[in-house]
Design a protein around this motif. Structure first.
Motif, PDB file in Angstrom:
ATOM      1  N   TYR A  96     -27.302  11.128  -0.781  1.00 54.35           N
ATOM      2  CA  TYR A  96     -25.582  10.929  -0.335  1.00 54.35           C
ATOM      3  C   TYR A  96     -25.066  10.204  -1.308  1.00 54.35           C
ATOM      4  CZ  TYR A  96     -28.280   7.421   1.791  1.00 54.35           C
ATOM      5  OH  TYR A  96     -29.204   6.258   2.054  1.00 54.35           O
ATOM      6  N   LEU A  97     -23.852   9.492  -1.151  1.00 55.03           N
ATOM      7  CA  LEU A  97     -23.093   8.631  -2.114  1.00 55.03           C
ATOM      8  C   LEU A  97     -23.849   7.374  -1.744  1.00 55.03           C
ATOM      9  CD1 LEU A  97     -19.657   9.684  -0.811  1.00 55.03           C
ATOM     10  CD2 LEU A  97     -20.800  10.327  -2.840  1.00 55.03           C
ATOM     11  N   LEU A  98     -24.321   6.770  -2.862  1.00 54.40           N
ATOM     12  CA  LEU A  98     -25.405   5.698  -2.770  1.00 54.40           C
ATOM     13  C   LEU A  98     -24.522   4.355  -3.254  1.00 54.40           C
ATOM     14  CD1 LEU A  98     -28.188   7.391  -4.270  1.00 54.40           C
ATOM     15  CD2 LEU A  98     -28.355   6.521  -1.939  1.00 54.40           C
ATOM     16  N   LYS A  99     -24.755   3.516  -2.492  1.00 55.42           N
ATOM     17  CA  LYS A  99     -24.417   1.733  -2.986  1.00 55.42           C
ATOM     18  C   LYS A  99     -25.718   1.279  -3.128  1.00 55.42           C
ATOM     19  CE  LYS A  99     -19.656   1.230  -1.452  1.00 55.42           C
ATOM     20  NZ  LYS A  99     -18.939   0.381  -0.372  1.00 55.42           N
ATOM     21  N   PHE A 100     -25.474   0.184  -3.902  1.00 52.56           N
ATOM     22  CA  PHE A 100     -26.890  -0.552  -4.475  1.00 52.56           C
ATOM     23  C   PHE A 100     -26.449  -2.154  -4.189  1.00 52.56           C
ATOM     24  CE2 PHE A 100     -27.400   3.451  -6.482  1.00 52.56           C
ATOM     25  CZ  PHE A 100     -28.771   3.634  -6.387  1.00 52.56           C
ATOM     26  N   GLU A 101     -27.431  -2.799  -3.909  1.00 49.88           N
ATOM     27  CA  GLU A 101     -27.469  -4.335  -3.990  1.00 49.88           C
ATOM     28  C   GLU A 101     -27.046  -4.975  -5.106  1.00 49.88           C
ATOM     29  OE1 GLU A 101     -27.206  -6.094  -1.047  1.00 49.88           O
ATOM     30  OE2 GLU A 101     -28.306  -4.782   0.419  1.00 49.88           O
ATOM     31  N   PRO A 102     -25.983  -5.660  -5.373  1.00 46.83           N
ATOM     32  CA  PRO A 102     -25.852  -6.160  -6.603  1.00 46.83           C
ATOM     33  C   PRO A 102     -26.735  -7.476  -7.037  1.00 46.83           C
ATOM     34  CG  PRO A 102     -23.974  -6.279  -5.276  1.00 46.83           C
ATOM     35  CD  PRO A 102     -25.029  -5.852  -4.258  1.00 46.83           C
ATOM     36  N   ILE A 103     -27.493  -7.294  -8.467  1.00 52.26           N
ATOM     37  CA  ILE A 103     -28.339  -8.283  -8.920  1.00 52.26           C
ATOM     38  C   ILE A 103     -27.346  -9.227  -9.678  1.00 52.26           C
ATOM     39  CG2 ILE A 103     -30.266  -8.743 -10.306  1.00 52.26           C
ATOM     40  CD1 ILE A 103     -30.753  -5.643  -9.774  1.00 52.26           C
ATOM     41  N   LEU A 104     -27.391 -10.373  -9.181  1.00 53.27           N
ATOM     42  CA  LEU A 104     -26.421 -11.508  -9.578  1.00 53.27           C
ATOM     43  C   LEU A 104     -27.314 -12.515 -10.464  1.00 53.27           C
ATOM     44  CD1 LEU A 104     -24.642 -12.641  -6.370  1.00 53.27           C
ATOM     45  CD2 LEU A 104     -24.081 -10.853  -8.122  1.00 53.27           C
ATOM     46  N   LYS A 105     -26.699 -12.648 -11.593  1.00 51.76           N
ATOM     47  CA  LYS A 105     -27.337 -13.352 -12.669  1.00 51.76           C
ATOM     48  C   LYS A 105     -26.621 -14.629 -13.197  1.00 51.76           C
ATOM     49  CE  LYS A 105     -30.453 -10.138 -13.748  1.00 51.76           C
ATOM     50  NZ  LYS A 105     -31.972 -10.452 -14.006  1.00 51.76           N
ATOM     51  N   GLU A 106     -27.005 -15.816 -12.938  1.00 52.74           N
ATOM     52  CA  GLU A 106     -26.756 -16.993 -13.369  1.00 52.74           C
ATOM     53  C   GLU A 106     -26.628 -17.365 -14.810  1.00 52.74           C
ATOM     54  OE1 GLU A 106     -27.769 -21.627 -12.327  1.00 52.74           O
ATOM     55  OE2 GLU A 106     -26.879 -20.662 -10.644  1.00 52.74           O
ATOM     56  N   LYS A 107     -25.559 -17.588 -15.464  1.00 55.79           N
ATOM     57  CA  LYS A 107     -25.507 -17.704 -16.776  1.00 55.79           C
ATOM     58  C   LYS A 107     -24.847 -19.181 -17.331  1.00 55.79           C
ATOM     59  CE  LYS A 107     -26.869 -13.522 -18.016  1.00 55.79           C
ATOM     60  NZ  LYS A 107     -27.985 -13.360 -18.797  1.00 55.79           N
ATOM     61  N   ILE A 108     -25.206 -19.694 -18.466  1.00 56.04           N
ATOM     62  CA  ILE A 108     -24.474 -20.821 -18.853  1.00 56.04           C
ATOM     63  C   ILE A 108     -23.024 -20.746 -18.934  1.00 56.04           C
ATOM     64  CG2 ILE A 108     -24.816 -20.441 -21.341  1.00 56.04           C
ATOM     65  CD1 ILE A 108     -25.575 -23.397 -21.778  1.00 56.04           C
ATOM     66  N   TRP A 109     -22.525 -19.471 -19.201  1.00 52.45           N
ATOM     67  CA  TRP A 109     -21.122 -19.584 -19.353  1.00 52.45           C
ATOM     68  C   TRP A 109     -20.439 -18.848 -18.027  1.00 52.45           C
ATOM     69  CZ3 TRP A 109     -21.215 -14.403 -18.734  1.00 52.45           C
ATOM     70  CH2 TRP A 109     -22.400 -13.656 -18.779  1.00 52.45           C
ATOM     71  N   GLY A 110     -21.104 -18.546 -17.190  1.00 51.75           N
ATOM     72  CA  GLY A 110     -20.535 -17.914 -15.969  1.00 51.75           C
ATOM     73  C   GLY A 110     -19.712 -18.793 -15.008  1.00 51.75           C
ATOM     74  N   GLY A 111     -19.153 -18.269 -14.096  1.00 54.96           N
ATOM     75  CA  GLY A 111     -18.161 -18.797 -13.197  1.00 54.96           C
ATOM     76  C   GLY A 111     -18.167 -18.340 -11.870  1.00 54.96           C
ATOM     77  N   SER A 112     -17.060 -18.438 -10.927  1.00 55.76           N
ATOM     78  CA  SER A 112     -17.341 -18.293  -9.646  1.00 55.76           C
ATOM     79  C   SER A 112     -16.346 -16.910  -9.177  1.00 55.76           C
ATOM     80  CB  SER A 112     -16.741 -19.449  -8.909  1.00 55.76           C
ATOM     81  OG  SER A 112     -15.216 -19.727  -9.101  1.00 55.76           O
ATOM     82  N   ARG A 113     -15.747 -16.182 -10.129  1.00 54.82           N
ATOM     83  CA  ARG A 113     -14.696 -15.182 -10.003  1.00 54.82           C
ATOM     84  C   ARG A 113     -15.260 -13.862  -9.452  1.00 54.82           C
ATOM     85  NH1 ARG A 113     -11.406 -15.185 -15.385  1.00 54.82           N
ATOM     86  NH2 ARG A 113     -13.351 -15.544 -16.143  1.00 54.82           N
ATOM     87  N   LEU A 114     -16.779 -13.810  -9.873  1.00 60.26           N
ATOM     88  CA  LEU A 114     -17.183 -12.535  -8.961  1.00 60.26           C
ATOM     89  C   LEU A 114     -17.291 -12.601  -7.652  1.00 60.26           C
ATOM     90  CD1 LEU A 114     -20.339 -11.706 -11.812  1.00 60.26           C
ATOM     91  CD2 LEU A 114     -17.976 -10.845 -11.569  1.00 60.26           C
TER      92      LEU A 114
END
Length: 324
Positions: free
Chosen positions: A6-24
């Motif tokens: 069926y139409l499949l959704k997946f759990e996001p795998i979040l990655k912390e990065k030195i250049w990352g932020g909070s907008r996701l």
């Protein structure tokens, strides 16, 4: 008896990065407690990063399990013949609160020889761009290996790079060997080969957080770099109201953009491939045989190859439609 796909959704795998932020988290509701979340891997078969189904009767199953159990029904006959039990694409959302390192990716040949991996060709779609936001793509003038090597050794590389102003909706193809970086203030969707290979060339002399600087891959990059000067990275495309329009067609993936405001039917009968739908603007509901899944901005939905027709009900929605 196996459950039907069926139409499949997946759990996001979040990655912390030195250049990352909070907008996701702020823009797309990703469940992060970090202020340095740089990437959300939406669909992944990278080693030790196998996506997990989050909806329906197959909830909790990995993408690797789906490949082994459903084979061509999941990805398509030709795709399975070529890739076997390896999902060929990696889908991400990226938040660059700071500029990423200047880097490049190896092609299939180098990646296979040195890392037993696919190379990395990728496409970017700009979802948000701050004032004066830019990408680094290639060089500002002609470049030779000797000149490039001297710039790296003297720490003067940054001044020789080409900078491209970007706006929401801009699209780019990042071919192997192209020197590049995502600039501060950019949020984008990324479609790429299943590979986590990056050759880092310059990292703005920043501290990795432990008193050390991040590793550079100077020699590897020297072998893989493309100094041809081709400026073929910006993709020109034209969305079509309530229809799908081609953005790019490469040997690794095809991407259309669907502009949906109202009901839109998509027929994949002749496709022989899975389809990935990436919500990049507005919202929509995707339906198949009476069952539906919401697709918000910043969400991803996988349509298995066994599903031949879907209906999209969009509310000023723009969706990237990706297949092989």
């Amino acid at each position: 008896m196996k459950d039907d796909l069926y139409l499949l959704k997946f759990e996001p795998i979040l990655k912390e990065k030195i250049w990352g932020g909070s907008r996701l988290k702020e823009l797309f509701g990703k469940k992060s407690t970090s202020s340095k979340t740089g990437e959300s891997w939406e669909i992944s078969d990278v080693e030790n990063n196998s996506s997990i189904v989050k909806n329906g009767t197959l909830k909790g199953k990995t993408i690797q399990w789906l490949l082994e159990e459903y084979r061509e029904k999941f990805v398509g006959k030709k795709v399975f013949e070529v890739f076997g039990n390896k999902f060929p694409l990696l889908i991400k959302f990226i938040d660059a609160a700071e500029t990423l390192s200047v880097q490049l990716h190896p092609d299939d040949k180098i990646a296979k020889e040195k890392h037993n991996s696919f190379g990395k060709t990728e496409m970017w779609y700009i979802m948000q761009a701050g004032k004066d936001a830019e990408l680094i793509l290639g060089f500002g003038g002609e470049m030779s290996k000797s000149k490039y090597k001297n710039l790296v050794e003297t720490g003067e590389l940054a001044g020789a790079l080409n900078r491209e102003k970007v706006d929401q909706g801009d699209a780019f193809i990042i071919k192997p060997g192209l020197i590049h970086a995502i600039g501060a203030g950019v949020v984008l969707a990324e479609i790429q080969q299943t590979s986590d290979l990056t050759y880092r060339i310059y990292d703005w002399d920043r501290d990795a957080g432990n008193g050390e600087k991040r590793e550079l891959h100077t020699e590897l990059a020297m072998e893989a770099i493309d100094l041809s000067g081709k400026e073929d990275f910006r993709i020109n495309y034209k969305p079509i109201p309530n229809a799908a329009a081609e953005v790019i067609n490469t040997k690794y993936f095809r991407t259309n953009i669907i502009q949906a405001n109202g009901n839109l039917s998509r027929d994949y009968t002749q496709l022989d491939s899975f389809v990935i739908l990436i919500g990049v603007e507005g919202g929509s509901v995707v339906s198949y045989r009476g069952k539906s899944e919401e697709l918000k901005r910043g969400e991803t939905l996988l349509v298995p190859a066994s599903i031949e027709k879907i209906v999209i009900e969009g509310d000023k929605a723009k969706i990237l439609e990706v297949s092989l």
